[in-house]
Write a protein that holds these residues in place. Structure first.
Motif, PDB file in Angstrom:
ATOM      1  N   UNK A 418      29.721  23.978  39.046  1.00 27.89           N
ATOM      2  CA  UNK A 418      29.966  25.210  39.790  1.00 27.89           C
ATOM      3  C   UNK A 418      29.041  25.256  41.005  1.00 27.89           C
ATOM      4  N   UNK A 419      29.617  25.598  42.166  1.00 26.00           N
ATOM      5  CA  UNK A 419      28.832  25.672  43.400  1.00 26.00           C
ATOM      6  C   UNK A 419      28.972  27.052  44.017  1.00 26.00           C
ATOM      7  N   UNK A 420      27.906  27.445  44.753  1.00 29.87           N
ATOM      8  CA  UNK A 420      27.939  28.729  45.447  1.00 29.87           C
ATOM      9  C   UNK A 420      28.893  28.631  46.623  1.00 29.87           C
ATOM     10  N   UNK A 421      29.694  29.664  46.827  1.00 23.20           N
ATOM     11  CA  UNK A 421      30.622  29.682  47.951  1.00 23.20           C
ATOM     12  C   UNK A 421      31.859  30.475  47.613  1.00 23.20           C
ATOM     13  N   UNK A 422      32.657  30.776  48.616  1.00 26.88           N
ATOM     14  CA  UNK A 422      33.859  31.567  48.377  1.00 26.88           C
ATOM     15  C   UNK A 422      34.901  31.328  49.441  1.00 26.88           C
ATOM     16  N   UNK A 423      36.034  31.990  49.292  1.00 28.59           N
ATOM     17  CA  UNK A 423      37.142  31.896  50.242  1.00 28.59           C
ATOM     18  C   UNK A 423      37.611  33.292  50.604  1.00 28.59           C
ATOM     19  N   UNK A 424      38.236  33.396  51.775  1.00 29.21           N
ATOM     20  CA  UNK A 424      38.783  34.670  52.216  1.00 29.21           C
ATOM     21  C   UNK A 424      40.170  34.845  51.618  1.00 29.21           C
ATOM     22  N   UNK A 425      40.394  35.994  51.019  1.00 28.66           N
ATOM     23  CA  UNK A 425      41.681  36.233  50.360  1.00 28.66           C
ATOM     24  C   UNK A 425      41.935  37.736  50.324  1.00 28.66           C
ATOM     25  N   UNK A 426      43.198  38.112  50.429  1.00 29.28           N
ATOM     26  CA  UNK A 426      43.557  39.521  50.311  1.00 29.28           C
ATOM     27  C   UNK A 426      43.564  39.918  48.838  1.00 29.28           C
ATOM     28  N   UNK A 427      42.797  40.933  48.496  1.00 31.73           N
ATOM     29  CA  UNK A 427      42.721  41.428  47.121  1.00 31.73           C
ATOM     30  C   UNK A 427      43.088  42.900  47.078  1.00 31.73           C
ATOM     31  N   UNK A 428      43.602  43.300  45.926  1.00 33.86           N
ATOM     32  CA  UNK A 428      43.717  44.724  45.601  1.00 33.86           C
ATOM     33  C   UNK A 428      42.526  45.041  44.712  1.00 33.86           C
ATOM     34  N   UNK A 429      41.711  46.017  45.146  1.00 37.32           N
ATOM     35  CA  UNK A 429      40.445  46.304  44.478  1.00 37.32           C
ATOM     36  C   UNK A 429      40.507  47.699  43.893  1.00 37.32           C
ATOM     37  N   UNK A 430      39.989  47.840  42.679  1.00 33.67           N
ATOM     38  CA  UNK A 430      39.989  49.141  42.003  1.00 33.67           C
ATOM     39  C   UNK A 430      38.587  49.447  41.482  1.00 33.67           C
ATOM     40  N   UNK A 431      38.159  50.695  41.727  1.00 33.35           N
ATOM     41  CA  UNK A 431      36.937  51.220  41.139  1.00 33.35           C
ATOM     42  C   UNK A 431      37.308  52.412  40.261  1.00 33.35           C
ATOM     43  N   UNK A 432      36.639  52.510  39.106  1.00 29.72           N
ATOM     44  CA  UNK A 432      36.840  53.670  38.228  1.00 29.72           C
ATOM     45  C   UNK A 432      35.490  54.320  37.963  1.00 29.72           C
ATOM     46  N   UNK A 433      35.531  55.590  37.609  1.00 34.90           N
ATOM     47  CA  UNK A 433      34.298  56.315  37.286  1.00 34.90           C
ATOM     48  C   UNK A 433      34.680  57.469  36.359  1.00 34.90           C
ATOM     49  N   UNK A 434      33.785  57.802  35.427  1.00 33.12           N
ATOM     50  CA  UNK A 434      34.026  58.898  34.491  1.00 33.12           C
ATOM     51  C   UNK A 434      33.382  60.169  35.031  1.00 33.12           C
ATOM     52  N   UNK A 435      34.171  61.211  35.167  1.00 35.52           N
ATOM     53  CA  UNK A 435      33.684  62.478  35.710  1.00 35.52           C
ATOM     54  C   UNK A 435      32.673  63.118  34.754  1.00 35.52           C
ATOM     55  N   UNK A 436      31.477  63.477  35.295  1.00 35.11           N
ATOM     56  CA  UNK A 436      30.460  64.187  34.518  1.00 35.11           C
ATOM     57  C   UNK A 436      29.877  63.376  33.377  1.00 35.11           C
ATOM     58  N   UNK A 437      29.878  62.059  33.481  1.00 30.89           N
ATOM     59  CA  UNK A 437      29.443  61.223  32.373  1.00 30.89           C
ATOM     60  C   UNK A 437      27.949  61.391  32.086  1.00 30.89           C
ATOM     61  N   UNK A 438      27.141  61.457  33.131  1.00 32.15           N
ATOM     62  CA  UNK A 438      25.687  61.544  32.946  1.00 32.15           C
ATOM     63  C   UNK A 438      25.306  62.793  32.169  1.00 32.15           C
TER      64      UNK A 438
END
Length: 691
Positions: A418-438
């Motif tokens: 495994x080597x460090x590095x990456x490629x450019x690519x179109x992604x669909x990205x999702x973030x989730x969070x729980x309301x009032x979790x703390x």
């Protein structure tokens, strides 16, 4: 030596098989006699009981109640066809018949039976020279289904059973004959009835159908090719059967007839008549096979003493012995061959075990980790190598729990470090969070929190990976970052990402419903989705590497998720997502915003449901379609600067809106713009200063 031993065993077993054949024939005869007695004795008892009834109540015989008594007498015995009484005086006749199954016509005229007829009460009675024969058809005694009257053509006093019983005091049993009323074979048991002075009153008779006897004789055939025959006192053939293989049941012949169409049965009967030996054998004239036979009279009962015979091919008993002898000789030869083969097998055992280990290692190389690999070997080196491969499979399975499975497969399949590095690519990205979790978890014990949060993450992960094979990048406290189109290419990544968000929302609702006893639940999850070019690949140092996505699009997806707090929504997506997946989902425009940390404005939409009505759990409802339509009308007024009208429209919508906080925001803006209209170059962008 082996041949002599086999020959001795064959002769011994052959003799034993013949003795077994005799024993089976003897047992079959005894069993048959017992079964026949169990059939015959009840018939005689019924006749005796009826005779006693008539002697006790002679005046009742001409009354219908005598028919009821006779019906009750024969009801328990389905094989007793009928019970009757003929009078000596004028030839009156009274009979109760149990209709056999399959009989559709009855009587001398063969008249059709009325539907549901089970019992027939037949009488010949009336004035002298003017008697009438009556057939009273009934479904059960007393329930009439029909009636038939015919001219008398029957006189019981002329029948053989009447004449035979008239001459003796004991029960008379007729020869086998065909019943006139049904055309079926049977015999008649009859006994005379006299008054106290010895005068003949008449004769009681009971007809026994041969169905029961037929079943008994069919069942006692020995083996698949065994036959059975029955002879009368004059050695006339009463009945004989074919083999089970031929599916030939018992055949009846005319009284005293010795002409039969089975040469094997004919040969056996001819030989027995000549020799009268209980056990004998013969050779078939046509097939040349050897047959074993046994015949002997059965014990006399009511004057009946027929001869019962069995015929069985010798091969039924010794065929297996012959086959076994041949097999033993073959086995002796095979043992020698097998011994040689075993030597070769043992010499190749080591190579096969090594091949199995090599094959398993190759499967691991393709990341095929299904199933367990367990192999034991007496050779230490092979056993150690097999254990090493098994441990490697377990380790890779564990590794797949920390790193996306598709990524692990590509790493293992490539064979390169495994080597460090990456490629450019179109992604669909999702973030989730729980309301009032703390706030909810401040008083929670860490171990309990970890367990319940893991259940939540498991439900979310299931839906993310099930829709387009989404990749979970990381868990950040109670938040999740996931993306689509890497490491596996997915041309429909925007559709799969939107569907995954809806599925996660539905899974959260189900989790809330089954976790009502937990203080942590219910949980309300917020989602943010964005699609754009990012760099995806291996990031980190030489000692620790993480596969992740980097770029402004990742930050923007996170910011969009946070905007749910501002607008009171659940799932917010960027305008890029709606342009690529809009045909498949119902979206509601929310705002044009410039989130904190960004320079270019972006349109954001609320994802409400899927347009596919087949998926009812994720599909948008009619109410949602109606609300979006009314919302779009409000937004048209708002964009056209009709502040007062848009305020009124938003106010009318608020009571039924699913996101009343969003409606309140726009009502507040309308009130502000009524007092202080925006400049002519107003672009409608809302600048968000908080995360």
């Amino acid at each position: 030596m082996i041949g002599i031993t086999v020959a001795i065993l064959y002769q011994s077993n052959h003799r034993l098989a013949l003795e077994t054949a005799r024993s089976e024939m003897t047992a079959a005869r005894e069993n048959t006699v017992e079964n026949l007695i169990n059939v015959i004795i009840p018939v005689g008892q019924v006749v005796e009981t009826t005779v006693d009834f008539i002697k006790a109540f002679p005046e009742a015989i001409t009354e219908p109640r005598s028919g009821a008594v006779m019906a009750s007498q024969i009801k328990p015995y389905s094989y007793i066809y009928g019970l009757f009484f003929g009078l000596e005086d004028q030839g009156q006749f009274y009979q109760v018949v149990q209709v056999p199954g399959g009989v559709a016509e009855f009587g001398p005229n063969q008249s059709p039976l009325p539907a549901n007829t089970k019992i027939i009460y037949r009488t010949i009675d009336g004035p002298t020279n003017d008697m009438i024969e009556t057939f009273l058809y009934q479904s059960s005694w007393g329930t009439v289904t029909g009636r038939e009257l015919i001219n008398v053509e029957y006189d019981p006093r002329t029948r053989p059973w009447y004449e035979g019983a008239r001459k003796q005091d004991e029960i008379f049993v007729s020869n086998f004959y065909i019943f006139n009323s049904t055309g079926k074979p049977g015999v008649t048991f009859a006994k005379r009835v006299s008054d106290a002075d010895g005068k003949l009153l008449g004769v009681v008779g009971a007809d026994l159908t041969m169905d029961k006897i037929t079943n008994i004789l069919n069942d006692i055939r020995i083996g698949n090719e065994g036959r059975v025959f029955l002879l009368d006192r004059e050695d006339g053939v009463i009945a004989y059967s074919g083999t089970r293989d031929d599916a030939t049941d018992l055949k009846f012949t005319e009284a005293g007839d010795r002409k039969i169409d089975d040469p094997i049965v004919e040969r056996a009967i001819t030989q027995w008549v000549k020799s009268r030996e209980t056990f004998f054998d013969f050779t078939g004239t046509k097939d040349g096979r050897r047959y074993l036979a046994s015949a002997a009279p059965i014990p006399e009962l009511f004057g009946i003493s027929p001869t019962l015979g069995f015929i069985v091919p010798e091969d039924e008993f010794v065929g297996v012995i012959k086959e076994t002898t041949q097999n033993v000789l073959q086995i002796a030869a095979i043992i020698i061959v097998v011994t040689v083969i075993l030597i070769v097998i043992m010499s190749r055992m080591l190579s096969r075990q090594l091949n199995a280990v090599a094959l398993e290692a190759e499967k691991v190389g393709h990341f095929d980790l299904e199933g367990d690999f367990q192999m034991s070997s007496h050779i230490y080196e092979v056993s150690a190598l097999a254990n090493a491969v098994s441990n490697m499979k377990v380790s890779l399975k564990s590794f797949g729990s920390y790193v996306p499975v598709d990524l692990v497969k590509s790493i293992v399949a490539s064979g390169h470090p495994v080597e460090i590095g990456g490629t450019s690519r179109e992604l669909s990205i999702m973030f989730t969070d729980i309301e009032g979790f703390t706030g909810k978890t401040e008083s929670y014990a860490p171990t309990i929190l970890m367990l319940e949060l893991s259940n939540y993450f498991a439900a979310m992960e299931k839906e993310i990976t099930a829709n387009g094979n989404g990749t979970i990048d990381k868990y950040i406290g109670d938040a999740i970052m996931a993306f689509w189109n890497a490491p596996t290419t997915d041309p429909d990544h925007t559709i799969h990402a939107c569907r995954a968000a809806l599925a996660c929302r539905h899974a959260g609702r189900k989790l809330n419903s089954v976790s009502s006893r937990s203080e942590l639940f219910p949980l309300r999850t917020r989602f943010g989705l964005h699609c754009d070019q990012v760099v995806v690949g291996n990031v980190g140092s030489e000692s620790r590497i993480q596969y992740t996505a980097l770029g402004a699009a990742v930050n923007l997806a996170s910011r969009i998720e946070g905007l749910n707090k501002v607008y009171g929504t659940r799932i917010l997506v960027s305008g890029t997502m709606t342009r690529k997946a809009g045909e498949n989902f119902l979206f509601r425009f929310v705002d044009r915003v410039s989130p904190v940390g960004t320079t270019l404005p972006v349109d954001i939409f609320e994802l409400l449901g899927e347009k596919d009505e087949a998926n009812s759990d994720l599909s948008a409802t009619k109410e949602q379609y109606d609300e979006v339509s009314r919302w779009n009308a409000c937004m048209t007024l708002y964009r056209n600067r009709n502040w007062q009208e848009s305020l009124e429209a938003f106010n009318a919508l608020k009571t039924q809106a699913s996101a009343d906080k969003l409606v309140s925001i726009y009502m507040k803006r309308c009130r502000h713009f009524i007092k202080s209209p925006p400049p002519s170059d107003w672009d409608g962008v809302s600048h968000i200063e908080t995360k």
